[in-house]
Scaffold this motif. Sequence first.
Motif, PDB file in Angstrom:
ATOM      1  N   THR A  62      -3.122  18.787 -15.610  1.00 42.03           N
ATOM      2  CA  THR A  62      -2.716  17.833 -16.645  1.00 42.03           C
ATOM      3  C   THR A  62      -3.109  16.412 -16.269  1.00 42.03           C
ATOM      4  N   ILE A  63      -2.904  16.041 -15.000  1.00 40.40           N
ATOM      5  CA  ILE A  63      -3.261  14.684 -14.564  1.00 40.40           C
ATOM      6  C   ILE A  63      -4.755  14.445 -14.735  1.00 40.40           C
ATOM      7  N   ARG A  64      -5.556  15.448 -14.444  1.00 41.16           N
ATOM      8  CA  ARG A  64      -7.018  15.287 -14.598  1.00 41.16           C
ATOM      9  C   ARG A  64      -7.393  15.037 -16.057  1.00 41.16           C
ATOM     10  N   ARG A  65      -6.695  15.698 -16.985  1.00 43.31           N
ATOM     11  CA  ARG A  65      -6.988  15.477 -18.403  1.00 43.31           C
ATOM     12  C   ARG A  65      -6.581  14.067 -18.833  1.00 43.31           C
ATOM     13  N   GLN A  66      -5.458  13.581 -18.307  1.00 47.60           N
ATOM     14  CA  GLN A  66      -4.949  12.280 -18.724  1.00 47.60           C
ATOM     15  C   GLN A  66      -5.671  11.124 -18.036  1.00 47.60           C
ATOM     16  N   TYR A  67      -5.960  11.301 -16.737  1.00 48.09           N
ATOM     17  CA  TYR A  67      -6.566  10.230 -15.941  1.00 48.09           C
ATOM     18  C   TYR A  67      -7.744  10.796 -15.155  1.00 48.09           C
ATOM     19  N   PRO A  68      -8.867  11.070 -15.819  1.00 49.41           N
ATOM     20  CA  PRO A  68      -9.961  11.788 -15.144  1.00 49.41           C
ATOM     21  C   PRO A  68     -10.644  11.019 -14.023  1.00 49.41           C
ATOM     22  N   TRP A  69     -10.399   9.712 -13.906  1.00 49.65           N
ATOM     23  CA  TRP A  69     -11.095   8.914 -12.887  1.00 49.65           C
ATOM     24  C   TRP A  69     -10.332   8.790 -11.566  1.00 49.65           C
ATOM     25  N   LEU A  70      -9.075   9.232 -11.511  1.00 47.98           N
ATOM     26  CA  LEU A  70      -8.225   8.929 -10.357  1.00 47.98           C
ATOM     27  C   LEU A  70      -8.734   9.517  -9.046  1.00 47.98           C
ATOM     28  N   GLU A  71      -9.452  10.641  -9.106  1.00 49.52           N
ATOM     29  CA  GLU A  71      -9.890  11.280  -7.867  1.00 49.52           C
ATOM     30  C   GLU A  71     -10.981  10.496  -7.140  1.00 49.52           C
ATOM     31  N   SER A  80       0.844  -1.195   0.000  1.00 54.07           N
ATOM     32  CA  SER A  80       0.000   0.000   0.000  1.00 54.07           C
ATOM     33  C   SER A  80       0.877   1.242   0.000  1.00 54.07           C
ATOM     34  N   LEU A  81       0.268   2.353  -0.384  1.00 53.37           N
ATOM     35  CA  LEU A  81       0.950   3.647  -0.377  1.00 53.37           C
ATOM     36  C   LEU A  81      -0.035   4.692   0.085  1.00 53.37           C
ATOM     37  N   GLY A  82       0.394   5.542   1.012  1.00 53.78           N
ATOM     38  CA  GLY A  82      -0.506   6.563   1.544  1.00 53.78           C
ATOM     39  C   GLY A  82      -0.404   7.899   0.857  1.00 53.78           C
ATOM     40  N   ARG A  83       0.852   8.333   0.545  1.00 52.89           N
ATOM     41  CA  ARG A  83       1.040   9.706   0.064  1.00 52.89           C
ATOM     42  C   ARG A  83       2.131   9.767  -0.984  1.00 52.89           C
ATOM     43  N   ALA A  84       1.951  10.684  -1.938  1.00 46.43           N
ATOM     44  CA  ALA A  84       2.978  10.918  -2.957  1.00 46.43           C
ATOM     45  C   ALA A  84       3.047  12.400  -3.288  1.00 46.43           C
ATOM     46  N   LEU A  85       4.231  12.810  -3.643  1.00 50.29           N
ATOM     47  CA  LEU A  85       4.521  14.177  -4.067  1.00 50.29           C
ATOM     48  C   LEU A  85       4.955  14.086  -5.534  1.00 50.29           C
ATOM     49  N   ILE A  86       4.361  14.881  -6.413  1.00 48.54           N
ATOM     50  CA  ILE A  86       4.637  14.791  -7.842  1.00 48.54           C
ATOM     51  C   ILE A  86       5.398  16.035  -8.312  1.00 48.54           C
ATOM     52  N   THR A  87       6.445  15.803  -9.117  1.00 46.07           N
ATOM     53  CA  THR A  87       7.252  16.921  -9.611  1.00 46.07           C
ATOM     54  C   THR A  87       6.678  17.532 -10.886  1.00 46.07           C
ATOM     55  N   HIS A  88       6.147  16.685 -11.788  1.00 45.08           N
ATOM     56  CA  HIS A  88       5.553  17.185 -13.028  1.00 45.08           C
ATOM     57  C   HIS A  88       4.821  16.041 -13.723  1.00 45.08           C
ATOM     58  N   PRO A  89       3.888  16.369 -14.611  1.00 43.60           N
ATOM     59  CA  PRO A  89       2.982  15.345 -15.134  1.00 43.60           C
ATOM     60  C   PRO A  89       3.469  14.673 -16.414  1.00 43.60           C
ATOM     61  N   HIS A  90       4.747  14.296 -16.472  1.00 44.19           N
ATOM     62  CA  HIS A  90       5.241  13.516 -17.603  1.00 44.19           C
ATOM     63  C   HIS A  90       5.087  12.027 -17.299  1.00 44.19           C
ATOM     64  N   HIS A  91       4.992  11.223 -18.348  1.00 43.11           N
ATOM     65  CA  HIS A  91       4.712   9.792 -18.221  1.00 43.11           C
ATOM     66  C   HIS A  91       5.604   9.108 -17.200  1.00 43.11           C
ATOM     67  N   ASP A  92       6.908   9.399 -17.233  1.00 44.40           N
ATOM     68  CA  ASP A  92       7.839   8.687 -16.348  1.00 44.40           C
ATOM     69  C   ASP A  92       7.714   9.110 -14.895  1.00 44.40           C
ATOM     70  N   HIS A  93       6.853  10.075 -14.601  1.00 43.24           N
ATOM     71  CA  HIS A  93       6.670  10.539 -13.226  1.00 43.24           C
ATOM     72  C   HIS A  93       5.260  10.302 -12.681  1.00 43.24           C
ATOM     73  N   ILE A  94       4.308   9.955 -13.570  1.00 41.57           N
ATOM     74  CA  ILE A  94       2.925   9.768 -13.092  1.00 41.57           C
ATOM     75  C   ILE A  94       2.263   8.486 -13.598  1.00 41.57           C
ATOM     76  N   ALA A  95       2.927   7.712 -14.458  1.00 44.63           N
ATOM     77  CA  ALA A  95       2.258   6.575 -15.105  1.00 44.63           C
ATOM     78  C   ALA A  95       1.915   5.448 -14.141  1.00 44.63           C
ATOM     79  N   GLY A  96       2.448   5.477 -12.911  1.00 43.28           N
ATOM     80  CA  GLY A  96       2.075   4.479 -11.909  1.00 43.28           C
ATOM     81  C   GLY A  96       0.806   4.840 -11.154  1.00 43.28           C
TER      82      GLY A  96
END
Length: 257
Positions: free
Chosen positions: A111-120, A69-85
Amino acid sequence: MDQLTFLGTGDSMGVPRMYCECAVCADARTSGHNRRYRSSVMLNTPEGELLIDCGPDWVTQMEMLGKRSLGRALITHPHHDHIAGMPEWFDACRWTKSRGTVFAPDSVFATIRRQYPWLEKRLTYVPNDDGMDFGGWRIRPWEVCHGKNGTSFAYRFEKNGYRWAYCSDAFQLTEQQKKPLHGLNMLVLGTNFYKEDAAIESRSVYDMTEAFDLLLETKPGLVYFTHMSHGVDIGAGYVLPANALLARHGLAVTLGL
């Protein structure tokens, strides 16, 4: 004492490249010394853990830590190699009936909302444009030049007089963008190559030789290079500043004075 663990030190494609038969990729497939998952680190504090970036190797990286499991993450920018997980993190939360918390500047979430609108449905987004606090650390993002790829965010962390920064995707920083890099005890900096020969206008990350000038200017106490491509051989014995090291996945660094 708080600790930072490198979960990945590779560039956007990782090492080995599927198609490549260079010596570095061959070594990555055999000895594993040059195997590099996409860049990510885990900050461990008494308050819990904070992942920095959630790229396509996220499941493998969590397995390496023995985590389910994972509780929290900090994102640097919405490029594939940083958010695809993040979709896989969402799926884990869905099956375990839990929620995760994601921290990033508002523009990253757009940007994440446009790419993965269901994640929230399972991940809560918390904007941190004005900074945030976690585990006793004061954490501040700032926007940096990412060369031909636009911009990214770097993060500066401060706690009990100890200061460090995570700057994985940056190139040709302006004087204003360099300011948060001054006065650091430790810097994690992305460097794709030791010396990159590609045209400047086609590039997006420092090489190590360019980073040397940045380090002379900003004077961090300790430096770890990350975000390295198959153009970097971990065993090549590159000439580096005395305070600079090539990071490897699994490397754990103690944070504090």
